[in-house]
Design a protein around this motif. Sequence first.
Motif, short mmCIF file in Angstrom:
data_model
loop_
_atom_site.label_atom_id
_atom_site.label_comp_id
_atom_site.label_asym_id
_atom_site.label_seq_id
_atom_site.Cartn_x
_atom_site.Cartn_y
_atom_site.Cartn_z
N PRO A 1 -0.07 -10.25 5.22
CA PRO A 1 0.96 -9.25 5.51
C PRO A 1 0.82 -8.04 4.59
O PRO A 1 0.55 -8.19 3.39
CB PRO A 1 2.27 -10.01 5.25
CG PRO A 1 1.91 -11.15 4.37
CD PRO A 1 0.49 -11.50 4.68
N VAL A 2 1.00 -6.85 5.16
CA VAL A 2 0.87 -5.60 4.40
C VAL A 2 2.16 -4.80 4.52
O VAL A 2 2.65 -4.58 5.63
CB VAL A 2 -0.32 -4.76 4.90
CG1 VAL A 2 -0.40 -3.43 4.12
CG2 VAL A 2 -1.63 -5.52 4.78
N ILE A 3 2.69 -4.40 3.37
CA ILE A 3 3.88 -3.55 3.34
C ILE A 3 3.43 -2.13 3.01
O ILE A 3 2.72 -1.90 2.03
CB ILE A 3 4.89 -4.03 2.27
CG1 ILE A 3 5.35 -5.45 2.58
CG2 ILE A 3 6.08 -3.08 2.18
CD1 ILE A 3 6.16 -6.09 1.47
N MET A 4 3.83 -1.17 3.83
CA MET A 4 3.46 0.24 3.62
C MET A 4 4.65 0.97 3.00
O MET A 4 5.78 0.86 3.48
CB MET A 4 3.08 0.88 4.95
CG MET A 4 2.64 2.33 4.84
SD MET A 4 0.96 2.47 4.22
CE MET A 4 0.03 1.91 5.63
N ILE A 5 4.36 1.71 1.92
CA ILE A 5 5.39 2.54 1.28
C ILE A 5 4.96 3.99 1.37
O ILE A 5 3.81 4.33 1.06
CB ILE A 5 5.60 2.14 -0.19
CG1 ILE A 5 6.04 0.68 -0.29
CG2 ILE A 5 6.63 3.04 -0.86
CD1 ILE A 5 6.23 0.18 -1.71
N THR A 6 5.85 4.87 1.80
CA THR A 6 5.48 6.27 2.02
C THR A 6 6.64 7.21 1.74
O THR A 6 7.81 6.83 1.83
CB THR A 6 5.00 6.47 3.47
OG1 THR A 6 4.67 7.83 3.68
CG2 THR A 6 6.08 6.07 4.46
N ASP B 1 5.89 -4.50 7.10
CA ASP B 1 7.12 -3.75 6.85
C ASP B 1 6.75 -2.31 6.49
O ASP B 1 5.60 -2.02 6.13
CB ASP B 1 7.92 -4.38 5.72
CG ASP B 1 9.42 -4.16 5.86
OD1 ASP B 1 9.81 -3.30 6.67
OD2 ASP B 1 10.19 -4.84 5.16
N TYR B 2 7.73 -1.42 6.59
CA TYR B 2 7.52 0.01 6.37
C TYR B 2 8.70 0.53 5.57
O TYR B 2 9.84 0.54 6.06
CB TYR B 2 7.44 0.72 7.73
CG TYR B 2 6.95 2.14 7.69
CD1 TYR B 2 5.60 2.44 7.84
CD2 TYR B 2 7.83 3.21 7.51
CE1 TYR B 2 5.14 3.73 7.82
CE2 TYR B 2 7.38 4.52 7.49
CZ TYR B 2 6.04 4.78 7.65
OH TYR B 2 5.59 6.08 7.63
N LEU B 3 8.46 0.93 4.31
CA LEU B 3 9.54 1.37 3.42
C LEU B 3 9.37 2.84 3.07
O LEU B 3 8.25 3.31 2.84
CB LEU B 3 9.54 0.54 2.14
CG LEU B 3 9.66 -0.99 2.32
CD1 LEU B 3 9.59 -1.68 0.95
CD2 LEU B 3 10.94 -1.36 3.05
N LEU C 1 0.83 -1.20 0.00
CA LEU C 1 0.00 0.00 0.00
C LEU C 1 0.87 1.25 0.00
O LEU C 1 1.81 1.36 0.80
CB LEU C 1 -0.90 0.04 1.24
CG LEU C 1 -2.01 -1.01 1.38
CD1 LEU C 1 -2.71 -0.83 2.72
CD2 LEU C 1 -3.00 -0.89 0.24
N ASP C 2 0.52 2.21 -0.88
CA ASP C 2 1.10 3.55 -0.78
C ASP C 2 0.37 4.30 0.33
O ASP C 2 -0.85 4.27 0.41
CB ASP C 2 0.96 4.28 -2.12
CG ASP C 2 1.49 5.69 -2.05
OD1 ASP C 2 2.57 5.89 -1.46
OD2 ASP C 2 0.83 6.61 -2.57
N GLU C 3 1.12 4.94 1.21
CA GLU C 3 0.48 5.61 2.35
C GLU C 3 -0.30 6.85 1.93
O GLU C 3 -1.37 7.13 2.45
CB GLU C 3 1.56 5.99 3.38
CG GLU C 3 1.02 6.54 4.69
CD GLU C 3 0.75 8.05 4.62
OE1 GLU C 3 -0.28 8.49 5.16
OE2 GLU C 3 1.58 8.75 4.00
N ASN C 4 0.22 7.61 0.93
CA ASN C 4 -0.35 8.91 0.58
C ASN C 4 -1.19 8.82 -0.69
O ASN C 4 -0.82 9.33 -1.75
CB ASN C 4 0.77 9.95 0.42
CG ASN C 4 0.23 11.36 0.29
OD1 ASN C 4 -0.84 11.66 0.78
ND2 ASN C 4 0.99 12.22 -0.39
N ILE D 1 12.03 -3.99 -2.23
CA ILE D 1 10.69 -4.58 -2.18
C ILE D 1 10.78 -6.09 -2.21
O ILE D 1 10.08 -6.79 -1.46
CB ILE D 1 9.84 -4.04 -3.35
CG1 ILE D 1 9.66 -2.52 -3.21
CG2 ILE D 1 8.49 -4.74 -3.41
CD1 ILE D 1 9.03 -1.87 -4.39
N LEU D 2 11.67 -6.63 -3.06
CA LEU D 2 11.83 -8.08 -3.14
C LEU D 2 12.27 -8.65 -1.80
O LEU D 2 11.77 -9.69 -1.36
CB LEU D 2 12.85 -8.42 -4.23
CG LEU D 2 13.15 -9.92 -4.40
CD1 LEU D 2 11.90 -10.67 -4.84
CD2 LEU D 2 14.28 -10.12 -5.41
#
Length: 371
Positions: free
Chosen positions: A76-81, A99-101, A52-55, A110-111
């Motif tokens: 599992p959800v990975i947040m990208i912001t 995770d939080y990237l 998921l993109d945060e913004n 990402i991989l």
Amino acid sequence: MPSTILWADDEIDLLKPHIMFLKGKGYEVVTACSGADALELAGQQNFDLIILDENMPGLTGLETLQRIKLTSPHIPVIMITKSEEENIMDQAVGNKIADYLIKPVNPNQILLSIKKNLHSDRLVSTQTGSDYRQEFSRISSMIDSASSITDWMNLYRLLVHWEMQLSAADTQMDELLDMQRKDAATAFAKFIKNNYASWIADKNTPGRPMMSPDIFKNRVFPLLDAGEKVFFILIDNFRLDQWAALKPLLADTFNFSEELYCSILPTATQYARNAIFSGLMPVDIERLFPDLWVDEDSPEGKNLNESPMIATQFERYRRQCRFSYTKINDSAAGEKLLREFSNLLDNELNVIVFNFIDMLSHARTESRMIR
């Protein structure tokens, strides 16, 4: 079957190189341009992981995350912001993201996050198996060369470590480790046969380990002399691997200083445990305190006199100590201990004995869960 990933970002067209990279690694990637689209897709199809993109306009990444966790908490959800604001990170972590990237992210980042969340068990199993294969020869060499109790203690710790590592990973190497454990047990029995009599005959024998009658004198008394309030907790039949499993649950509250000692033989309660509390070998307990000694064939409980044995040990060393003794055999006794715990803080020493694991082992259960 390839893993399927849902990736939601309002600028998803700009991420085509990243998506092509993941597809080249064998993943199926389904895209969404908004949080609402992501929720709709998540309701129609099963996904192994969601990015998921945060913004995002409309439903933000955090709002989308909250709704996904309501319906699919296992995914599992990975947040990208782009944001590095701490409150956004706190909210994301509080919603149990995987995770939080922080942007910009490259495909390998990402991989790595995907592998960590989707394939960690398989990767851990593969690596654990490889590591144990490399250690196998060293362990065998340690078994053959062990010549002191310190050598055997180090080997025991290592075997317990690998038992726990292999039991947590599907490596198909349990039988190999079991073979090494049996080899170690056979060699250790010979070591004990050659040394035990001298340890018992002379406490000053070179290389003699700390044994059951030595524990109070060597470990409890120095703490009391230093003015410490001591809780002596004895968990009967408690193995090192069980302690290793419990230790992480206590790590936030306690610091640890760990060492091993050698029980006297037999390890049964009336011998080994009574030796701890009396500070004497069983033959001396029977000779000096016949009223406290219980014969092997007696129907009387073998651990009924532990509190008076502690008192005799303090008397022999001419020590004054205010202590309590509590035995926990069931949950009611545990609840009573908690209710009265504040009263124990007035004592210099509090001895607490837990018999629960001992009771289970006597049942000789074949249940893996209970073991």
